[in-house]
Write an enzyme that holds these catalytic residues in place. Structure first.
Site, mmCIF file in Angstrom:
data_model
loop_
_atom_site.group_PDB
_atom_site.id
_atom_site.type_symbol
_atom_site.label_atom_id
_atom_site.label_comp_id
_atom_site.label_asym_id
_atom_site.label_seq_id
_atom_site.Cartn_x
_atom_site.Cartn_y
_atom_site.Cartn_z
ATOM 1 N N TRP A 78 5.113 34.814 -21.144
ATOM 2 C CA TRP A 78 6.684 33.919 -20.566
ATOM 3 C C TRP A 78 6.139 33.324 -19.313
ATOM 4 O O TRP A 78 7.010 32.488 -19.074
ATOM 5 C CB TRP A 78 7.135 35.033 -20.789
ATOM 6 C CG TRP A 78 7.385 35.611 -22.630
ATOM 7 C CD1 TRP A 78 6.981 36.935 -22.845
ATOM 8 C CD2 TRP A 78 7.707 34.803 -23.405
ATOM 9 N NE1 TRP A 78 7.279 36.800 -24.043
ATOM 10 C CE2 TRP A 78 7.673 35.579 -24.621
ATOM 11 C CE3 TRP A 78 8.402 33.602 -23.704
ATOM 12 C CZ2 TRP A 78 7.814 35.180 -25.970
ATOM 13 C CZ3 TRP A 78 8.683 33.111 -25.149
ATOM 14 C CH2 TRP A 78 8.870 34.405 -26.019
ATOM 15 N N ASP A 102 12.334 37.440 -15.036
ATOM 16 C CA ASP A 102 12.558 37.625 -16.133
ATOM 17 C C ASP A 102 12.593 39.641 -16.283
ATOM 18 O O ASP A 102 11.420 39.678 -15.889
ATOM 19 C CB ASP A 102 11.549 36.972 -16.463
ATOM 20 C CG ASP A 102 12.489 37.020 -17.848
ATOM 21 O OD1 ASP A 102 12.324 37.483 -18.355
ATOM 22 O OD2 ASP A 102 11.120 36.169 -19.022
ATOM 23 N N LYS A 131 16.256 43.531 -25.612
ATOM 24 C CA LYS A 131 15.035 44.990 -25.385
ATOM 25 C C LYS A 131 15.491 46.061 -24.972
ATOM 26 O O LYS A 131 15.881 46.767 -26.145
ATOM 27 C CB LYS A 131 14.096 44.558 -25.059
ATOM 28 C CG LYS A 131 12.722 43.673 -25.343
ATOM 29 C CD LYS A 131 12.595 42.063 -24.570
ATOM 30 C CE LYS A 131 12.075 41.233 -25.665
ATOM 31 N NZ LYS A 131 11.105 41.162 -26.308
#
Lengths: 358, 358
Positions: A99, A168, A192
């Protein structure tokens, strides 16, 4: 049989959130209508949005000068929204996983991107050391991915650098205290530690906005959403509701410090078993980089052929979602805030039993 | 008391969708886990995505050469995604309301935008006539908003023009048959006729893509999502699930033609009452433009002072969400697919009773 949810995301949420959401789907806030069909402009939903933003600020201890916005589109959309809004000339990126790599690649269309460290050549088995020194003084920000869901590494504290941070935090938000004042922006997918999939959170320092010269499409401009209180367009109402219930639960559990303690305890137990058990080994090469959220392990070389059998056995014992990502192989146990300690205990028991039988 | 849900969006969904979603929030597809915490990569969720896309194609009778993608971010994000992907030099826009106006404004950053008709000066009380003749032959597309949620006007058939159409069908998708072959792209927020908020659908002719020269950020490029089967990043799982259940319900009800019949019947009844009742009048000046989805009406001039009293009375009788948008005032009854005929009957009864008492 009881299922233990180790999915990497979307992933386990508190039973409290699940129960409250199921109730609201049938009757939301005593309206006689379902949460699925309620106007986002109703006073009942406005109250949800307001409380969710307020609790988010309270629990993450966000200082004055920052706004919390709730958006759709996923963290992946932030990979371009961040440089759209913040990158004029130069930004620094730390490449610690799939990511992080995607975020860095996306930014290159907007300005000069300096990679201050990368563990890509080693399949991201550690966090590059000393990257802080490589950050150019004239970078507008340093982008980091605090937890690498796929590879199981984590930056467990906020780095000290001379430029603002952008992070992030999709997979470790609310799992540890964060010094928000070091950041210009924190973003993440909520699926999450916070809410069902479909919601993106952004914590942004309002002063950092409005400094780029390019045209920003309306929906990609953070100021649009700040000004409208995250209601410029219809928000993902069910996911916002889920976030609220999780934040209420989080507060009731003792907040972020309590979560951090529990997360450390769960992770230590599981890493200890991985290190002790003759069948397994961890994949992260630098111990201090081991993630508290995603615990990656593989069979030891001499037991490689048992991989499928272990997965089958663990599944038969109620373990869900422990197959490792294809980039790493083996197994991954995600141990987010909502995962109870008993699920870790159950997985350890499965590992021990399997070891005894082999 | 039974509530009648006339919200403009998010809005009423079939009781079937609500019931099925509530069940899945507690136990999804027999997994022992909640829909809120299931991996989008699980085989159970992949089956949801596959069936939802297939049913979408089947029920809208989408010809070969088109793809259906499910995204987050809302229809408002499409206002920039459409020109990002389709506008090289010139596009035509029809300005029939607030959202059409926003879509047009957004496109101006990407190329030449020709407005082929606007009823803005008349507060959007009709659809401009003869706009078809104003579409330049070299326009890459004509953008239309088929139903104007705020102003209660609707283009009830697909216009005949010499360039491909692009349409925002947020508030009338699946309410009438569409000749998809006339369109390069159809998009919309799903929160009216399809699913809970947080999901955007896009039907796109694959041939129309890849023709622009600009850089398109990855997440804003339709090809990214087509290639990944709408799983490039985590989709809004709960909303996709809701869409699937609504599509199943739609099929069981007889599909789009059956919905259209029911929608015409409901709208005719209510418009007839508005026209008959001495207290009320419709706001749309051209009868043929009256929307079948959002029915806007105000008090007749001599009864203006009764507005608040009527709203109060209707609310006391279980009518929810009939307050008109501030741009129009008065009342708006949204009569989407899932609104039962009995809700229209109940509203008419309330209007009649109120008339008798005044």
């Amino acid at each position: 049989m009881k299922k233990h949810n180790f999915y990497a995301g979307p992933s386990i949420l508190p039973q409290y959130t699940i129960k409250k959401t199921a109730e609201a789907v049938l009757d939301f806030a005593g309206t006689g209508l379902s949460l699925l069909e309620i106007s986002h402009r109703s006073k009942e939903f406005q109250a949800v949005m307001d409380e969710a933003q307020a609790l988010f600020k309270e629990l993450l201890e966000i200082p004055a000068g920052y706004e919390v916005v709730f958006l759709g589109g996923g963290a992946s959309l932030q990979f371009c929204m961040v440089p759209f809004n913040l990158l004029n000339k130069k930004a620094a990126y730390l490449n610690t996983g799939t990511w992080a790599n995607k975020a860095e690649a996306e930014a290159k269309a907007f300005g000069e991107v300096v990679c201050v460290g990368s563990s890509k050549a080693d399949n991201y088995t550690y966090i590059p050391k000393g990257f802080e020194a490589n950050v150019p003084a004239d970078a507008e920000y340093l982008h980091i991915t605090t937890n690498n869901t796929i590879f199981g590494t984590e930056l467990k504290k906020d780095p000290d650098v001379k430029v603002p941070l952008v992070a992030d935090m999709s997979s470790d938000i609310f799992s540890r205290p964060v010094d928000v004042s070091k950041y210009d922006l924190i973003y993440g997918g909520a699926q999450k530690n916070l809410a069902p999939a479909g919601l993106t959170f952004v914590v942004v320092k309002t002063d950092a906005l409005g400094r780029v010269e390019r045209h920003i499409p309306t929906m990609l401009d953070y100021r649009t959403h700040i000004k409208a209180g995250s209601m410029f367009n219809t928000p993902p109402c069910v996911a916002v509701y889920g976030a609220l219930e999780t934040l209420r639960w989080l507060k009731e559990q003792g907040g972020v410090p309590a979560m951090q303690k529990k997360n450390i305890r769960k992770a230590e137990k599981l890493y200890n078993e991985i290190d002790r058990n003759k069948l397994f080994k961890g994949t992260v090469t630098c111990m201090e980089d081991r993630s508290l959220m995603n615990i990656c392990f593989v069979m030891n070389d001499e037991y490689k052929e048992l991989e499928e059998e272990f997965l089958k056995y663990a599944t038969s014992q109620g373990m869900v979602g422990i197959k490792g990502h294809r980039s790493v192989g083996g197994f991954r146990a995600s141990t987010y805030n909502a995962l109870p300690e008993e699920s870790v205990d159950a997985l350890i028991e499965v590992m021990k039993t399997f070891e005894r039988n082999h």
